[in-house]
Design an enzyme around this catalytic site. Structure first.
Site, PDB file in Angstrom:
ATOM      1  N   CYS A 380       0.814  -1.179   0.054  1.00 15.98           N
ATOM      2  CA  CYS A 380       0.013   0.012  -0.010  1.00 15.98           C
ATOM      3  C   CYS A 380       0.669   1.251   0.007  1.00 15.98           C
ATOM      4  CB  CYS A 380      -0.985  -0.140   1.233  1.00 15.98           C
ATOM      5  SG  CYS A 380      -2.497   1.017   1.089  1.00 15.98           S
ATOM      6  N   HIS A 519      -3.322  -5.535  -0.089  1.00 13.85           N
ATOM      7  CA  HIS A 519      -2.850  -6.090   1.342  1.00 13.85           C
ATOM      8  C   HIS A 519      -2.922  -7.683   1.185  1.00 13.85           C
ATOM      9  CE1 HIS A 519      -2.866  -2.170   3.706  1.00 13.85           C
ATOM     10  NE2 HIS A 519      -3.822  -1.773   2.790  1.00 13.85           N
ATOM     11  N   GLU A 521      -1.192  -9.819   2.922  1.00 13.58           N
ATOM     12  CA  GLU A 521      -1.393 -10.169   4.214  1.00 13.58           C
ATOM     13  C   GLU A 521      -2.598 -10.755   5.011  1.00 13.58           C
ATOM     14  OE1 GLU A 521      -1.658  -5.806   5.281  1.00 13.58           O
ATOM     15  OE2 GLU A 521      -0.655  -7.095   3.798  1.00 13.58           O
TER      16      GLU A 521
END
Length: 547
Positions: A380, A519, A521
């Site tokens: 990001c 993102h 993750e």
């Protein structure tokens, strides 16, 4: 219809209700049941999206664009079940819905009260999707006795009373403190917590007792007697070396059996725990260590980057190594040369964030990794800082910056290579945003597709040229600078399907330098590590072998 398990907490907060809920979900799955987990939070914010990470930790984003509590990340990581907008609710969201209905006239002029209007709204939320799974696990945030949580406790009491007998049970987490002066575990706080719960009409069926010391059998019997709970439903919960040990530890303590017994499910299917045995084997039998620097602005609170830390752990599992994370405040690099602090680091990760503080430090971290050929993953804002670094130092744009925090003045000019995202395609319609829109829920949120460039590093890592990832941002790299940046080796290797929004950049000639606008993750699991994190750690392992 689903069976409901309501998970509450007492004595103190942060006992691990979210982890216990997630572990229970994993154990029920291991026995062949389907599950869904939900979080009910008593704070008045409509969602966590506008809350500081220092206040509430990270914001977990679902595929359908909900900004939720970080506990939903635990739920997904342990069960693999993608969370939805209907799996997280706050008091603010409940009250907002009630007031909207009142203004529309839905209540036909009646006096609006906590009971029945607020509690009915909560019960309606609980009932969504009840026919989709075998078990619905609902965690109530905060602790019993908190004034702001009372409507939720009253709602789950009513909900259980209105359901057929045997469809709802209550699981309560408490603390057994140890007094070193007397050498005793004290059960009185647990007794008082259960008394408080019973005073509002809820009797726990299962007690989970957190303790730093072994709970003697006589204390378990005492708790069972004074709390009116079966002794085999008093579950000890001790501190663990890793959160991923929780399913095996709770199974050994008898949590899943106690829950099934409370529902009268007998004989219970035998659990298949091979998934979690493999996870723990990879954790405990690592064959090396790699050091990854996380250069961010919220490093004083690791929960602000919870999913990133866990995804790195998953990447380590995939490579059978232990990832040692070094948390570095990005502001330090604005005052100092990064080299001494990054000495011996095998990879650098720059996470997301908002605001100007620390951004120049993140840019210097990206430059350090690029120049020294150290693996770099920018997420990001971390991608945007990598683009600004390349624009300044490679593309002859020394004034490159972002509209988020750079402002033209008479003395200072900047080139906005990162700009406020004005519109994007969501499904079959265009979403438009203004710079002065409300902050809450107005970002590009949720899962979006991206098209990857054939032959790129990311296409090799994903093994595909079409991916879907979760987003949470309101600023975007300006695609009009693409040609100028690609001439300098910064390739735009992932784009939105319409070709307007950059999703991924990577440096040609660098062994592993990737920036992503999304993102990754958020979709990583211990039993299914995200490919970007798995390959990022693999690249770090290669560096560690060269040092």
């Amino acid at each position: 219809m689903a069976r409901y398990v309501f998970i509450t907490g007492g004595v103190v907060s942060s006992l691990g209700k979210g982890l216990a809920s997630a572990a229970l979900g994993a154990l029920l799955q291991a026995r062949g049941f389907t599950v869904r987990l939900r979080k009910l939070d008593p704070y008045l914010n409509v969602d966590p999206g506008t809350m500081s990470p220092f206040e509430h930790g990270e914001v977990f984003v679902t595929d359908d664009g909900a900004e939720t509590d970080l506990d939903l990340g635990h739920y997904e990581r342990f069960t693999g079940v993608s969370a939805r907008n209907t799996d997280s609710v706050s008091s603010g969201r409940i009250y907002s819905s009630v007031l909207e209905k009142e203004r529309r006239g839905d209540y036909l002029g009646k006096t609006i009260q906590v009971i029945p209007h607020v509690t009915n709204e909560i019960k309606d939320f609980l009932a969504v999707g009840a026919d989709e799974v075998d078990f619905m696990l609902c965690e109530i945030g905060g602790t019993v006795g908190d004034i702001e949580g009372l409507p939720f406790f009253e709602a789950i009491r009513q909900f259980a009373q209105e359901r057929p007998r045997g469809e709802c049970i209550f699981m309560h987490l408490t603390l057994l403190p140890y007094l070193a002066a007397s050498g005793e575990l004290k059960t009185k706080p647990t007794q008082h917590s259960v008394k408080e719960l019973r005073s509002i009409g809820i009797a726990p069926d299962v007690l989970v007792c957190r303790s730093e010391h072994i709970i003697p059998e006589k204390e378990i019997q005492k708790i069972a007697l004074f709390c009116n709970v079966r002794a085999d439903a008093v579950i000890p919960a001790y501190d663990l070396k890793s959160i991923y040990e929780a399913p095996l530890a709770y199974h050994k303590a008898g949590l899943d059996q106690a829950v099934l017994d409370a529902f009268g499910i007998s004989p219970a299917p035998r659990p298949d725990l091979t998934r979690w045995e493999d996870v723990m084997d990879r954790l405990t039998n690592a064959e090396g260590v790699v050091r990854v620097a996380i250069v961010g602005k919220y490093t004083q609170l690791e929960d602000a980057y919870k999913s990133i830390a866990e995804a790195l752990t998953h990447g380590g599992m995939a490579n059978r190594v232990r990832v040692q994370t070094e948390w570095i405040d990005a502001e330090v690099f604005e005052r100092e040369d990064p080299s001494p602090l990054l000495q011996g680091i095998h990879a650098v990760l720059v996470p997301g964030g908002f605001g100007e503080r620390g951004t120049e430090g993140k840019i210097r971290a990206a430059q350090w990794a690029r120049e020294r050929k150290i693996p770099y993953l920018g997420i990001c804002l971390g991608m945007q800082m990598a683009v600004i670094e390349a624009a300044r130092n490679l593309a002859d744009l020394p004034d490159a910056g972002s509209e988020e925090f750079d402002v033209d003045t008479g003395e200072k000019r900047f080139t906005p290579v990162v700009y406020h995202l004005k519109e994007w395609v969501q499904g079959n319609h265009v979403v438009a945003r203004r710079k002065d829109d409300d902050k809450g829920g107005t970002m590009r949120l949720g899962a979006y597709d991206a098209a990857l460039k054939d032959g790129s590093l990311v296409a090799r890592i994903y093994g595909d040229t079409r991916i879907e990832e979760r987003h949470r941002h309101r600023y975007e790299v300006d695609v009009s600078y693409r040609a100028q940046l690609e001439e300098c080796g910064l390739v735009f290797s992932g784009m939105s399907p319409d070709g307007k929004l950059p999703e991924i950049v990577e440096h040609q000639g660098h062994p592993w330098f990737i920036g992503v606008q999304f993102h990754p993750e958020l979709k990583s699991k211990p039993f299914r590590p995200h490919p970007l994190f798995a390959d990022f750690v693999r690249a770090a392992v290669e560096v560690s072998r060269l040092v």
